[in-house]
Every structure is written in C-alpha cells, then in structure tokens.
Design a protein around this motif. Structure first.
Motif, PDB file in Angstrom:
ATOM      1  N   ARG A 136      45.092  45.608  51.037  1.00 21.13           N
ATOM      2  CA  ARG A 136      43.981  46.556  51.046  1.00 21.13           C
ATOM      3  C   ARG A 136      44.473  47.966  51.335  1.00 21.13           C
ATOM      4  NH1 ARG A 136      38.449  47.282  49.691  1.00 21.13           N
ATOM      5  NH2 ARG A 136      38.303  45.018  49.694  1.00 21.13           N
ATOM      6  N   ALA A 180      34.214  43.504  55.864  1.00 22.73           N
ATOM      7  CA  ALA A 180      34.126  44.431  54.736  1.00 22.73           C
ATOM      8  C   ALA A 180      32.695  44.944  54.683  1.00 22.73           C
ATOM      9  CB  ALA A 180      34.479  43.712  53.441  1.00 22.73           C
ATOM     10  N   GLN A 184      31.828  47.324  49.981  1.00 18.26           N
ATOM     11  CA  GLN A 184      33.144  46.793  49.617  1.00 18.26           C
ATOM     12  C   GLN A 184      33.017  45.380  49.054  1.00 18.26           C
ATOM     13  OE1 GLN A 184      34.942  47.470  53.520  1.00 18.26           O
ATOM     14  NE2 GLN A 184      36.475  48.803  52.574  1.00 18.26           N
TER      15      GLN A 184
END
Length: 252
Positions: A136, A180, A184
C-alpha cells in the motif's frame, strides 16, 4: 441483485461448549432480523464443524470451514479433505486467508489447486486476497491484488464463478485496529470488479459478491456496507461477540 453476505471467521477460538452456546445465542438474535437477500455465515474450528452444523439446523445461519487440503486423500498428516467436509454438511470453504498465506506459506499455485478441488466437488469458496502495508505504501496494491486473482482464479471458466465469493483483505487492517476507509474499500472493490469484467464479461463481474475483510466493527459496518461494490464482510474479532456480530449483520 447480488447476494449480501456477513461471514464470521472464528479462527483458533472456542471449544465445543462455547461454540454451541454462541450459536444458540446467535440464532435468537438473527431470527429477529429481516435478512432480505443476506447470508449469515460462521466458520468454527474443524473439530466443532459437525456439532455446529447440527446446531444451526432450521436457522438462517450457515457453517463453513476455515481451510481445506487440495488432495482428496493420502499421506497429508493433519489435513482435511473436501469429502470429509461434505460428509458433515459443510459445502463452503474459506481459502487464501492472509494468515494462511503468511504463517503456512500458502502460495497462489496451491490455492489454485484448492479452488479446482472445490469446483470438482461441487462446493463453494470464499476466496481471500489482499495487499500488505508495504504494498500500500509503495502504491503497488492494485498490482498485488490483480496478481493474486490472476494466479489463483483466472484459469477458471466463466461458469465456475457462480461458486466463487471474493473477500478483499487489506492485510494491514487485520487485527491492527486500522481500517481502510469506506472510500478505499470501494475503490479496491470497483477495481476488482473491473478486472473480472475485462477477463470474462460484465455479467460475471456484476454477479460475484465481494466482501470486505479488514476490522469491520458495529461502528463502521453501515458506512462500509453502503458502498456500491461492497457486498458484505468477512469478520474476524467482532464475529466472536454475539452482540457485535448481530449489529454488523443488521447494518447490511
């Protein structure tokens, strides 16, 4: 309309007595909910699957397994086969969970073999995948997710996808307290659907249920589940408390 799913992965928790007590409480809670196209799933440990299947009889709760070996029989000490699961009434298996990948070195190739066995046996899988924190941070998360799906699932034919449920797990948000954002989650779920459409067709992409699996709690479930490409959740810690799990189910 895609099926909504809330699945509780119990991992290495609860003995037979606790499992049965939990199910009794959950049945009472779930019976009060208007499920409306929603599947409620729990995944106890192997040794409690048989009794759990008996306990959920005549309820809206399904019992699934946390893992399965790709071989049908043989010298694989400690492993469980598809036929063994089917014999106790289990027809769905979680595969590829990040903990299996990390702690037990499960590879995309091994998972592809497990998926093949699932299909050969007329079973269903909740297939897990997702990126690590370093992926990420390096902005490599889309490539990692696409690679995991291609390596393990893109050898399948379009008709096989009726037996596939996807569970996106941002590994950095599992058991860390991090989650998240709903945006996202939606971004990744939409991306997943787009690469399935590119490989197969729009019908396959639109029909497959994609679950979010990263620290879903009663406080954030409704917002996450409200996103158009999020079809439910694969729940860890919050699935071990009847009240929390029920609240998450209600949020969908």
């Amino acid at each position: 309309m895609r099926t909504k799913i809330v699945a509780g992965n119990w991992k290495l928790n609860y003995d037979k007595k606790t499992t049965n007590k939990f199910i009794e409480s959950l049945k009472k809670s779930v019976d009060k909910l208007p499920l409306n196209n929603t599947r409620v799933i729990i995944a106890p440990t192997f040794v409690n699957l048989s009794s759990a299947v008996e306990k959920v009889e005549k309820s809206n709760i399904e019992v699934v397994a946390q893992n399965m070996h790709q071989a049908t029989s043989g010298a694989f000490t400690g492993e469980i086969s598809a036929d063994m699961l089917k014999a106790v009434g289990v027809n769905t298996v979680i595969l590829g969970h990040s903990e299996r990948r990390t702690y037990f070195n499960e590879t995309d190739q091994a998972l592809a073999e497990k998926v093949n066995t699932i299909l050969e046996k007329g079973m269903e899988t909740i297939f897990c995948f997702g990126e690590l924190l370093e992926d990420r941070k390096s902005d490599n998360h889309f490539e990692v997710v696409e690679s995991q799906l291609k390596n393990a699932l893109f050898h399948l034919e379009a008709k096989d996808w009726k037996s596939i449920i996807l569970a996106y797990e941002p590994v950095w948000a599992i058991g860390t307290g991090e989650t998240a954002s709903p945006e996202q989650a939606q971004e990744m779920h939409a991306f997943i659907r787009s690469i399935i459409e590119k490989k197969y067709n729009k019908e396959v992409a639109e029909k497959v249920s994609i679950l979010y699996g990263g620290s879903v709690k009663p406080a954030n479930a409704e917002e996450i589940f409200s996103k158009p490409d999020v079809d439910g959740g694969l729940i860890g810690g919050a699935a071990l408390k009847v009240d929390d799990f029920t609240a998450i189910i209600a949020a969908i």
